[in-house]
Enzyme design. Sequence first.
Site, PDB file in Angstrom:
ATOM      1  N   HIS A  87      -2.346   6.026  -3.174  1.00  0.00           N
ATOM      2  CA  HIS A  87      -2.293   4.606  -2.840  1.00  0.00           C
ATOM      3  C   HIS A  87      -1.233   4.299  -1.780  1.00  0.00           C
ATOM      4  O   HIS A  87      -0.787   3.162  -1.639  1.00  0.00           O
ATOM      5  CB  HIS A  87      -2.102   3.754  -4.097  1.00  0.00           C
ATOM      6  CG  HIS A  87      -3.428   3.336  -4.670  1.00  0.00           C
ATOM      7  ND1 HIS A  87      -4.521   4.162  -4.645  1.00  0.00           N
ATOM      8  CD2 HIS A  87      -3.855   2.186  -5.245  1.00  0.00           C
ATOM      9  CE1 HIS A  87      -5.554   3.534  -5.189  1.00  0.00           C
ATOM     10  NE2 HIS A  87      -5.178   2.326  -5.559  1.00  0.00           N
ATOM     11  N   ASP A 151       3.718  -4.336  -9.609  1.00  0.00           N
ATOM     12  CA  ASP A 151       2.754  -5.427  -9.829  1.00  0.00           C
ATOM     13  C   ASP A 151       1.388  -4.872 -10.226  1.00  0.00           C
ATOM     14  O   ASP A 151       0.619  -5.521 -10.926  1.00  0.00           O
ATOM     15  CB  ASP A 151       2.553  -6.240  -8.539  1.00  0.00           C
ATOM     16  CG  ASP A 151       3.825  -6.907  -8.083  1.00  0.00           C
ATOM     17  OD1 ASP A 151       4.825  -6.840  -8.816  1.00  0.00           O
ATOM     18  OD2 ASP A 151       3.820  -7.484  -6.985  1.00  0.00           O
ATOM     19  N   GLU A 261       9.178 -13.546  -9.404  1.00  0.00           N
ATOM     20  CA  GLU A 261       8.684 -13.183  -8.061  1.00  0.00           C
ATOM     21  C   GLU A 261       8.445 -14.468  -7.272  1.00  0.00           C
ATOM     22  O   GLU A 261       8.557 -15.572  -7.814  1.00  0.00           O
ATOM     23  CB  GLU A 261       7.393 -12.352  -8.143  1.00  0.00           C
ATOM     24  CG  GLU A 261       7.635 -10.929  -8.617  1.00  0.00           C
ATOM     25  CD  GLU A 261       6.545  -9.935  -8.199  1.00  0.00           C
ATOM     26  OE1 GLU A 261       5.595 -10.335  -7.498  1.00  0.00           O
ATOM     27  OE2 GLU A 261       6.662  -8.757  -8.587  1.00  0.00           O
TER      28      GLU A 261
HETATM   29  C1  LIG Z   1      -2.692  -2.139  -4.638  1.00  0.00           C
HETATM   30  C2  LIG Z   1      -1.278  -1.618  -4.540  1.00  0.00           C
HETATM   31  C3  LIG Z   1      -0.263  -2.295  -5.171  1.00  0.00           C
HETATM   32  C4  LIG Z   1       1.058  -1.832  -5.092  1.00  0.00           C
HETATM   33  N1  LIG Z   1       2.036  -2.534  -5.730  1.00  0.00           N
HETATM   34  C5  LIG Z   1       3.300  -2.074  -5.702  1.00  0.00           C
HETATM   35  C6  LIG Z   1       4.333  -2.761  -6.384  1.00  0.00           C
HETATM   36  O1  LIG Z   1       4.128  -3.788  -6.994  1.00  0.00           O
HETATM   37  N2  LIG Z   1       5.582  -2.241  -6.338  1.00  0.00           N
HETATM   38  C7  LIG Z   1       5.859  -1.075  -5.685  1.00  0.00           C
HETATM   39  O2  LIG Z   1       7.000  -0.629  -5.722  1.00  0.00           O
HETATM   40  N3  LIG Z   1       4.906  -0.422  -5.002  1.00  0.00           N
HETATM   41  C8  LIG Z   1       3.641  -0.901  -4.998  1.00  0.00           C
HETATM   42  N4  LIG Z   1       2.671  -0.232  -4.298  1.00  0.00           N
HETATM   43  C9  LIG Z   1       3.062   0.924  -3.491  1.00  0.00           C
HETATM   44  C10 LIG Z   1       3.072   2.185  -4.328  1.00  0.00           C
HETATM   45  O3  LIG Z   1       4.165   2.200  -5.221  1.00  0.00           O
HETATM   46  C11 LIG Z   1       3.209   3.426  -3.444  1.00  0.00           C
HETATM   47  O4  LIG Z   1       2.196   3.451  -2.489  1.00  0.00           O
HETATM   48  C12 LIG Z   1       3.131   4.670  -4.301  1.00  0.00           C
HETATM   49  O5  LIG Z   1       3.407   5.779  -3.504  1.00  0.00           O
HETATM   50  C13 LIG Z   1       1.760   4.795  -4.866  1.00  0.00           C
HETATM   51  O6  LIG Z   1       1.701   5.794  -5.833  1.00  0.00           O
HETATM   52  P1  LIG Z   1       0.613   6.937  -5.662  1.00  0.00           P
HETATM   53  O7  LIG Z   1       0.563   7.629  -6.958  1.00  0.00           O
HETATM   54  O8  LIG Z   1      -0.662   6.404  -5.160  1.00  0.00           O
HETATM   55  O9  LIG Z   1       1.356   7.798  -4.558  1.00  0.00           O
HETATM   56  P2  LIG Z   1       0.717   8.682  -3.401  1.00  0.00           P
HETATM   57  O10 LIG Z   1       0.212   7.792  -2.334  1.00  0.00           O
HETATM   58  O11 LIG Z   1      -0.219   9.650  -3.972  1.00  0.00           O
HETATM   59  O12 LIG Z   1       2.040   9.422  -2.889  1.00  0.00           O
HETATM   60  C14 LIG Z   1       3.099   8.712  -2.276  1.00  0.00           C
HETATM   61  C15 LIG Z   1       4.175   9.688  -1.808  1.00  0.00           C
HETATM   62  O13 LIG Z   1       4.791  10.285  -2.930  1.00  0.00           O
HETATM   63  C16 LIG Z   1       4.573  11.686  -2.944  1.00  0.00           C
HETATM   64  N5  LIG Z   1       4.262  12.036  -4.316  1.00  0.00           N
HETATM   65  C17 LIG Z   1       3.184  11.693  -5.056  1.00  0.00           C
HETATM   66  N6  LIG Z   1       3.292  12.195  -6.286  1.00  0.00           N
HETATM   67  C18 LIG Z   1       4.459  12.854  -6.339  1.00  0.00           C
HETATM   68  C19 LIG Z   1       5.139  13.586  -7.344  1.00  0.00           C
HETATM   69  N7  LIG Z   1       4.627  13.760  -8.564  1.00  0.00           N
HETATM   70  N8  LIG Z   1       6.336  14.149  -7.030  1.00  0.00           N
HETATM   71  C20 LIG Z   1       6.885  13.998  -5.813  1.00  0.00           C
HETATM   72  N9  LIG Z   1       6.277  13.326  -4.811  1.00  0.00           N
HETATM   73  C21 LIG Z   1       5.081  12.751  -5.089  1.00  0.00           C
HETATM   74  C22 LIG Z   1       3.418  11.930  -1.982  1.00  0.00           C
HETATM   75  O14 LIG Z   1       3.441  13.208  -1.408  1.00  0.00           O
HETATM   76  C23 LIG Z   1       3.639  10.833  -0.969  1.00  0.00           C
HETATM   77  O15 LIG Z   1       4.606  11.207  -0.031  1.00  0.00           O
HETATM   78  C24 LIG Z   1       1.352  -0.675  -4.346  1.00  0.00           C
HETATM   79  C25 LIG Z   1       0.329   0.004  -3.685  1.00  0.00           C
HETATM   80  C26 LIG Z   1      -0.974  -0.455  -3.782  1.00  0.00           C
HETATM   81  C27 LIG Z   1      -2.057   0.253  -3.033  1.00  0.00           C
END
Ligand SMILES: Cc1cc2nc3c(=O)[nH]c(=O)nc-3n(C[C@H](O)[C@H](O)[C@H](O)COP(=O)(O)OP(=O)(O)OC[C@H]3O[C@@H](n4cnc5c(N)ncnc54)[C@H](O)[C@@H]3O)c2cc1C
Length: 495
Positions: A87, A151, A261
Amino acid sequence: MQPSTLSILLIISISFTIITSAAAYKPEIIKSDAASLSLGSTDYGNIVHDIPLGVAYPSTEKDVVELIRASHASGEPFAVAARGRGHSVRGQAMAGGGVVVDMTSLGKGKGKERIRIDLEGMYADVGGEQLWVDVLKEATAVGVAPVSWTDYVYLSVGGTLSNAGISGQAFMHGPQISNVVELDVVTGKGEFMTCSRTRNPELFFGVLGGLGQFGIITRARIVLDKAPTRVKWAKLLYSDFTTFTRDQEHLISNNASNYVEGFIVTNENAASDWTSSSPSRKAEVAALLKKQGVLYYIELVKYYDNNTAATIDQEFDTLLKELKYMSGYNATTDASFVEFIDESGDIDNGTPPLPSHPWLNLFIPKSTIVEFNAGVLAGMLPKLNDTSGIFIFYPFNRNKWDDRMTAVVPDEEVFYTLAALHTTPQDGYKSMDEFNNEILEFCKSKGLKVKQYLPNIKSKKEWMDHFGTKWEIVEKRKAMFDPKNILSPGQRIFN
Ligand SMILES: Cc1cc2nc3c(=O)[nH]c(=O)nc-3n(C[C@H](O)[C@H](O)[C@H](O)COP(=O)(O)OP(=O)(O)OC[C@H]3O[C@@H](n4cnc5c(N)ncnc54)[C@H](O)[C@@H]3O)c2cc1C
């Protein structure tokens, strides 16, 4: 651009030698079929599409260790990026020409095994691949819950801890990274290490907010508290920015509520909570929007349970009476705690062509928010005419953040976040990028010391500026834990 079959075949054949060396130790966990390559080159942003050589589907931590060791030991190390839920919005979880690790496969077929709640210690041991929504379900089932959220909870634990994890509880408890007591991490050398504030602290502080640069989190021990069962939930409309932020700062200073918020309203639809049942209010909101282009609202929540059910209405009324929102413009609801935390549910982006999400997330020091409002919130956002965008704006207390962690925030006791969450048709993101750049340029020209959250930064110089005094320690930790620059190249810090 989606990977074409031809380009995929070409890349696979050119890279055959490297991929087989990566897979040699356990070929069955790395796949280069079209579905895997598409997974590895796709994220929520739908802007960057870096095609990996393969996607690894580990079933154990040992698989992750062996994969990274294979890269580290090789004369030509290949990049490795953990992909949690994918994400990110700018390819941060991608590894063009390397291997993407599908973290979800660590939990496949293991049921609840990788979310273990310890009621005595009041913590949860959670696999890095787990989604926060599942932690929510498991914890509340036994009457407890993490204290700090995002969120949207369909994000992986490892993914949000690699950034910070922010929401309306952070003013009181700090971001999610402030509420972790121990981690299991596979470093960029392929070492499996347990770390905490006192055990391997350099790795612990590095990984939290560390943008995936120092290791892959395979387990996090997360602080729990007794879970409330229900919430009082209000939205309060403001026409004046100073009153809006003064009330937000009042709320984050007295801990009388559990969640604070704020949002920027640039069109009538976004004010429907107050206007849908009243033509006179609709007219008033329309007139105000015409006059000043923008309105603001606070979203405020107070938790309660059976023990406090008898007094919550009175307490909530007292809380609202202290605030100076537009008279009559409060909308209050009552919901279960789980409904509130999982408010948005999982987002379904529909069928292809999927939209793009050129988001911009900033932290802004309190001392500059009036100028920021004049230039950006009231000055630029209304001109966008963007009815699908969501603009979030709320404050934090810096003393709830731990400066030893890699996450970067402004150097002021109170700072705000702006989340400019744009949605555009697929590949229609360029004009929004220009808009985001205008915001950054405005801040630069006025000397506003903003920091990007979920940073989208390309040059080394800009990364050095971003980390500021932390750059030295970031470089030092990189040399300690990932000296061959293997991990998370999609962040574009060292690659
Ligand atoms: C709809 C939506 C709502 C969101 N709302 C919020 C919010 O309210 N608050 C907030 O803080 N953020 C929010 N985000 C942002 C979100 O926290 C970050 O995009 C986060 O990285 C998403 O987690 P993911 O599992 O999809 O990570 P990914 O996109 O899979 O990875 C993000 C990064 O972390 C690394 N990574 C992933 N897993 C690990 C692991 N286990 N160990 C080490 N590194 C790792 C990846 O290599 C990459 O660099 C939101 C994003 C979306 C799309």
